[in-house]
Design a protein around this motif. Sequence first.
Motif, PDB file in Angstrom:
ATOM      1  N   HIS A 402       0.834  -1.208   0.000  1.00 61.70           N
ATOM      2  CA  HIS A 402       0.000   0.000   0.000  1.00 61.70           C
ATOM      3  C   HIS A 402       0.867   1.256   0.000  1.00 61.70           C
ATOM      4  O   HIS A 402       0.558   2.235  -0.712  1.00 61.70           O
ATOM      5  CB  HIS A 402      -0.940  -0.002   1.196  1.00 61.70           C
ATOM      6  N   ALA A 403       1.947   1.222   0.764  1.00 59.22           N
ATOM      7  CA  ALA A 403       2.876   2.355   0.740  1.00 59.22           C
ATOM      8  C   ALA A 403       3.519   2.500  -0.634  1.00 59.22           C
ATOM      9  O   ALA A 403       3.679   3.616  -1.151  1.00 59.22           O
ATOM     10  CB  ALA A 403       3.930   2.187   1.825  1.00 59.22           C
ATOM     11  N   LEU A 404       3.905   1.367  -1.245  1.00 58.38           N
ATOM     12  CA  LEU A 404       4.491   1.407  -2.585  1.00 58.38           C
ATOM     13  C   LEU A 404       3.501   1.982  -3.593  1.00 58.38           C
ATOM     14  O   LEU A 404       3.875   2.788  -4.466  1.00 58.38           O
ATOM     15  CB  LEU A 404       4.909  -0.007  -2.999  1.00 58.38           C
ATOM     16  N   ARG A 405       2.265   1.592  -3.473  1.00 60.96           N
ATOM     17  CA  ARG A 405       1.222   2.115  -4.373  1.00 60.96           C
ATOM     18  C   ARG A 405       1.144   3.631  -4.278  1.00 60.96           C
ATOM     19  O   ARG A 405       1.063   4.326  -5.304  1.00 60.96           O
ATOM     20  CB  ARG A 405      -0.106   1.458  -4.021  1.00 60.96           C
ATOM     21  N   HIS A 406       1.171   4.169  -3.072  1.00 58.40           N
ATOM     22  CA  HIS A 406       1.102   5.621  -2.912  1.00 58.40           C
ATOM     23  C   HIS A 406       2.368   6.303  -3.405  1.00 58.40           C
ATOM     24  O   HIS A 406       2.304   7.420  -3.928  1.00 58.40           O
ATOM     25  CB  HIS A 406       0.827   5.972  -1.451  1.00 58.40           C
ATOM     26  N   LEU A 407       3.488   5.662  -3.241  1.00 61.75           N
ATOM     27  CA  LEU A 407       4.739   6.256  -3.723  1.00 61.75           C
ATOM     28  C   LEU A 407       4.746   6.338  -5.252  1.00 61.75           C
ATOM     29  O   LEU A 407       5.142   7.360  -5.826  1.00 61.75           O
ATOM     30  CB  LEU A 407       5.922   5.425  -3.228  1.00 61.75           C
ATOM     31  N   LEU A 408       4.314   5.263  -5.919  1.00 58.57           N
ATOM     32  CA  LEU A 408       4.340   5.223  -7.379  1.00 58.57           C
ATOM     33  C   LEU A 408       3.141   5.907  -8.010  1.00 58.57           C
ATOM     34  O   LEU A 408       3.236   6.436  -9.133  1.00 58.57           O
ATOM     35  CB  LEU A 408       4.393   3.769  -7.856  1.00 58.57           C
ATOM     36  N   GLY A 409       2.006   5.878  -7.319  1.00 60.26           N
ATOM     37  CA  GLY A 409       0.754   6.341  -7.903  1.00 60.26           C
ATOM     38  C   GLY A 409       0.049   5.211  -8.623  1.00 60.26           C
ATOM     39  O   GLY A 409       0.688   4.313  -9.189  1.00 60.26           O
ATOM     40  N   ASP A 410      -1.282   5.255  -8.619  1.00 68.42           N
ATOM     41  CA  ASP A 410      -2.055   4.159  -9.210  1.00 68.42           C
ATOM     42  C   ASP A 410      -1.746   3.950 -10.678  1.00 68.42           C
ATOM     43  O   ASP A 410      -1.737   2.814 -11.173  1.00 68.42           O
ATOM     44  CB  ASP A 410      -3.554   4.428  -9.040  1.00 68.42           C
ATOM     45  N   ASP A 411      -1.497   5.035 -11.419  1.00 67.43           N
ATOM     46  CA  ASP A 411      -1.274   4.912 -12.858  1.00 67.43           C
ATOM     47  C   ASP A 411       0.013   4.153 -13.176  1.00 67.43           C
ATOM     48  O   ASP A 411       0.152   3.610 -14.280  1.00 67.43           O
ATOM     49  CB  ASP A 411      -1.225   6.300 -13.508  1.00 67.43           C
ATOM     50  N   THR A 412       0.939   4.131 -12.235  1.00 68.37           N
ATOM     51  CA  THR A 412       2.167   3.354 -12.418  1.00 68.37           C
ATOM     52  C   THR A 412       2.082   2.004 -11.715  1.00 68.37           C
ATOM     53  O   THR A 412       2.459   0.971 -12.274  1.00 68.37           O
ATOM     54  CB  THR A 412       3.381   4.125 -11.877  1.00 68.37           C
ATOM     55  N   PHE A 413       1.558   2.003 -10.500  1.00 70.69           N
ATOM     56  CA  PHE A 413       1.565   0.794  -9.659  1.00 70.69           C
ATOM     57  C   PHE A 413       0.814  -0.360 -10.316  1.00 70.69           C
ATOM     58  O   PHE A 413       1.362  -1.463 -10.478  1.00 70.69           O
ATOM     59  CB  PHE A 413       0.948   1.109  -8.293  1.00 70.69           C
TER      60      PHE A 413
END
Length: 474
Positions: A402-413
């Motif tokens: 979840h932290a990785l998702r926020h770091l990358l953003g949904d469009d990248t994650f």
Amino acid sequence: MVRTGWGAGCGLLSASVVLVLVSAAPVAAQPSANPLIGAPSAGDPYYPADGNGGYTVGHYRIRIDYDPASRWLAGQARLDATATQPLAGFSLDYSGPDVSAVAVNDLPAGFTRSGDHKLIVTPALPLLPGLPFSIRVDYAGVPGSDPDSGWMFSPSGGAFVAGEPHGAASWYPVNDTPTDKATFDLVASVPPQWEVAGNGIRVSDSTDDARRTVEWVSRHPSASYLNTVAIDRFEFLNQRGDDGTPLESAFAPAAAGRRDLEQRLPEVLDFLESLYGPYPFESGGGIYVDTDLPFSLETQTRPIYAPWADLHTVVHENTHQWWGDWMSLRQWSDVCLNECFASYTADYLWPERKEGEDVDAHYRAAVATHRDDDRFWQIPLQNPGAEREFSSVYYRGPLFLHALRHLLGDDTFFPAMTAFVRSHGDANASMPEFRSYLQTRTTTDLSGFLSAWLDSETRPDDRYLYPGGLGSAA
């Protein structure tokens, strides 16, 4: 796999996580001292006695005859393999009933059993590297029943197989390493009033006055611990996915009430396809046992469900059809690729997208609850350690993603996760590969973030706990 107590939301809000803190240093696998004898290990540091060298297996065809009344199992295993070196001898993993005969290329072979689960084979003629060969093993007896790994007996008198990382060797000879994936056929004979469930497609089912004989065929290679057989007085539910994939599910006598839960499987698979791409196998379903189990397991195409399984368990185990089954780990230290993703999908993505929950709030609550709990952060995700691999991946793993998702953003994650799993279909992947891959998807330096979440035995700094505004209340 989901263990009792690791179910939906456990990675988010549990205030009393039981951690296994066994310290176990990796043991290096030792190659065979004789260059003509296959190594007795595949080299996994966590399980140095598992797997074997000198050959690879392409296909298993297992024939069993099982009598529930006496618990007698008679089997014949045929392995189609290829030598990777000159072989005057090699080993298989096997802890099942007594072996009566072994043949290599249809010639009688010498054999002996060694330790807890090795079958040592000496072919009549040496095997040449690069050439295919066959192994046939005949065996019979009453299998041992292990509540944590392998062959288990059901209250009705039936039996089934479930175990991670072990299980296969309890009922057929195998190269028991996830790096030697192979296709798998099962032919099972039982009394006519009994039913058989397995992996893949049921291609035949015939009954006479004496026996029922059922054949299941798996067209995609699988890691050995994902192969199963289940024998019981099953009732079946037949459905289809939105793409037409046949979904066949089996219910043991006391599990018939779970049909309503399994009727949501097409919905679950449709949701997972929206995340990770088309369903990867030729069939799906589930096997609902009525045996008291501490876990449910992602057996390929048809998970084994314990009596306590709920909807989030179904989401978890079917996420594994992508993360863990289609794409398998290289070593057991890579288990985050299996469990972190299955847990995140079931505990965060399903509640968010199907149930309207605020999973950012769940994340913040979980971090606040365990912020000063040193034990919660103690087991790293990258390399948890032998006997600790099924621990932090369930509760710390979803937080990491979840932290990785926020770091990358949904469009990248989300596109990155889909592309990674699909690029390793029918193959294997590792956590180091995953880390390197992530860095190719962004210009942001991920080294500090990944080290804090995957390598550290302490809580990540706030800059890594709360990337992308994750720490701000909505």
